[in-house]
Write a protein that holds these residues in place. Structure first.
Motif, PDB file in Angstrom:
ATOM      1  N   TYR A 142      13.789  10.863  14.985  1.00  0.00           N
ATOM      2  CA  TYR A 142      13.086   9.655  15.405  1.00  0.00           C
ATOM      3  C   TYR A 142      14.081   8.574  15.780  1.00  0.00           C
ATOM      4  CZ  TYR A 142       9.292  11.954  12.952  1.00  0.00           C
ATOM      5  OH  TYR A 142       8.368  12.863  12.523  1.00  0.00           O
ATOM      6  N   ALA A 151      10.776  11.434   8.819  1.00  0.00           N
ATOM      7  CA  ALA A 151       9.990  10.221   8.599  1.00  0.00           C
ATOM      8  C   ALA A 151      10.460   9.480   7.352  1.00  0.00           C
ATOM      9  CB  ALA A 151       8.509  10.570   8.484  1.00  0.00           C
ATOM     10  N   GLY A 178       1.666   6.350  18.920  1.00  0.00           N
ATOM     11  CA  GLY A 178       2.472   7.269  19.709  1.00  0.00           C
ATOM     12  C   GLY A 178       3.962   6.989  19.655  1.00  0.00           C
ATOM     13  N   ASP A 179       4.354   5.884  19.042  1.00  0.00           N
ATOM     14  CA  ASP A 179       5.768   5.555  18.887  1.00  0.00           C
ATOM     15  C   ASP A 179       5.937   4.642  17.671  1.00  0.00           C
ATOM     16  OD1 ASP A 179       5.088   2.914  19.625  1.00  0.00           O
ATOM     17  OD2 ASP A 179       5.531   3.304  21.720  1.00  0.00           O
ATOM     18  N   LEU A 180       7.158   4.189  17.455  1.00  0.00           N
ATOM     19  CA  LEU A 180       7.436   3.360  16.283  1.00  0.00           C
ATOM     20  C   LEU A 180       7.707   1.908  16.648  1.00  0.00           C
ATOM     21  CD1 LEU A 180       9.740   5.878  14.380  1.00  0.00           C
ATOM     22  CD2 LEU A 180       7.335   5.360  13.930  1.00  0.00           C
ATOM     23  N   HIS A 191       1.917   5.276  12.225  1.00  0.00           N
ATOM     24  CA  HIS A 191       2.298   4.620  13.476  1.00  0.00           C
ATOM     25  C   HIS A 191       2.456   5.629  14.601  1.00  0.00           C
ATOM     26  CE1 HIS A 191       2.933   0.296  12.691  1.00  0.00           C
ATOM     27  NE2 HIS A 191       2.968   0.706  11.439  1.00  0.00           N
ATOM     28  N   LEU A 192       3.018   6.771  14.293  1.00  0.00           N
ATOM     29  CA  LEU A 192       3.168   7.798  15.321  1.00  0.00           C
ATOM     30  C   LEU A 192       1.809   8.325  15.776  1.00  0.00           C
ATOM     31  CD1 LEU A 192       6.204   9.720  13.867  1.00  0.00           C
ATOM     32  CD2 LEU A 192       6.165   8.349  15.956  1.00  0.00           C
ATOM     33  N   ASP A 193       0.915   8.585  14.825  1.00  0.00           N
ATOM     34  CA  ASP A 193      -0.418   9.074  15.181  1.00  0.00           C
ATOM     35  C   ASP A 193      -1.228   8.025  15.925  1.00  0.00           C
ATOM     36  OD1 ASP A 193       0.064  11.514  14.036  1.00  0.00           O
ATOM     37  OD2 ASP A 193      -0.948  11.035  12.149  1.00  0.00           O
ATOM     38  N   TRP A 195      14.259   4.466  15.913  1.00  0.00           N
ATOM     39  CA  TRP A 195      13.612   3.210  15.536  1.00  0.00           C
ATOM     40  C   TRP A 195      14.654   2.105  15.603  1.00  0.00           C
ATOM     41  CZ3 TRP A 195      13.955   0.197  10.797  1.00  0.00           C
ATOM     42  CH2 TRP A 195      13.014  -0.832  10.748  1.00  0.00           C
ATOM     43  N   VAL A 248       5.012   5.530   8.515  1.00  0.00           N
ATOM     44  CA  VAL A 248       5.718   5.991   9.722  1.00  0.00           C
ATOM     45  C   VAL A 248       4.835   6.972  10.486  1.00  0.00           C
ATOM     46  CG1 VAL A 248       7.715   7.270  10.588  1.00  0.00           C
ATOM     47  CG2 VAL A 248       7.997   5.611   8.726  1.00  0.00           C
ATOM     48  N   LEU A 249       4.281   7.949   9.774  1.00  0.00           N
ATOM     49  CA  LEU A 249       3.427   8.950  10.425  1.00  0.00           C
ATOM     50  C   LEU A 249       2.152   8.316  10.988  1.00  0.00           C
ATOM     51  CD1 LEU A 249       3.894  11.877   7.894  1.00  0.00           C
ATOM     52  CD2 LEU A 249       5.016  11.547  10.116  1.00  0.00           C
ATOM     53  N   GLY A 257       6.634  15.194   9.671  1.00  0.00           N
ATOM     54  CA  GLY A 257       7.627  14.140   9.825  1.00  0.00           C
ATOM     55  C   GLY A 257       9.061  14.581   9.707  1.00  0.00           C
TER      56      GLY A 257
END
Length: 118
Positions: free
Chosen positions: A13, A23, A45-47, A40-42, A15, A37-38, A9
């Motif tokens: 980013y 992150a 793919g985005d925030l 949501h990314l995993d 947001w 946060v991580l 992270g």
């Protein structure tokens, strides 16, 4: 261990139109944990879904819960009724789901005479 390692992270980013370094910075701005946060990314793919909340915790302004009335009294939400009757929101929801109006009336009567609901 380096913080620039993939998955830690440490990147840049975006947001809600703002840039954040790492992150942790996004998490602080969103009021969540860096792991969220991580996640949501995993997961997404985005925030774009970060901060939406689950189940209506972040309701739109002006939107209220379900109005309830009992024995001629009216409340704007089940939570407001529960608070006024001195019972937990969970108990109030449980009474309503089970159709147990007697439990709510008992709490209302106890409140009116200054007692503790049974």
């Amino acid at each position: 261990m380096s913080s620039s390692r993939k998955g830690c992270g440490g990147g840049l980013y975006i947001w809600k139109g703002q840039q954040y370094r790492g992150a942790a910075a996004v998490a602080e701005a969103a009021g969540v944990n860096a792991r969220t946060v991580l996640y949501h990314l995993d997961r997404h793919g985005d925030l774009s879904r970060l901060g939406i909340g689950s189940g209506g915790h972040n309701q739109k302004p002006g939107r209220r819960g379900r109005q309830v009335s009992l024995c001629g009294r009216r409340w704007n939400s089940i939570q407001a009724m529960a608070h006024d009757l001195g019972i937990s929101s969970k108990a109030a929801h449980r009474y309503i789901r089970a159709g147990n109006v007697d439990g709510l009336i008992r709490a209302l009567m106890a409140k009116q005479v200054g007692g503790v609901p049974a």
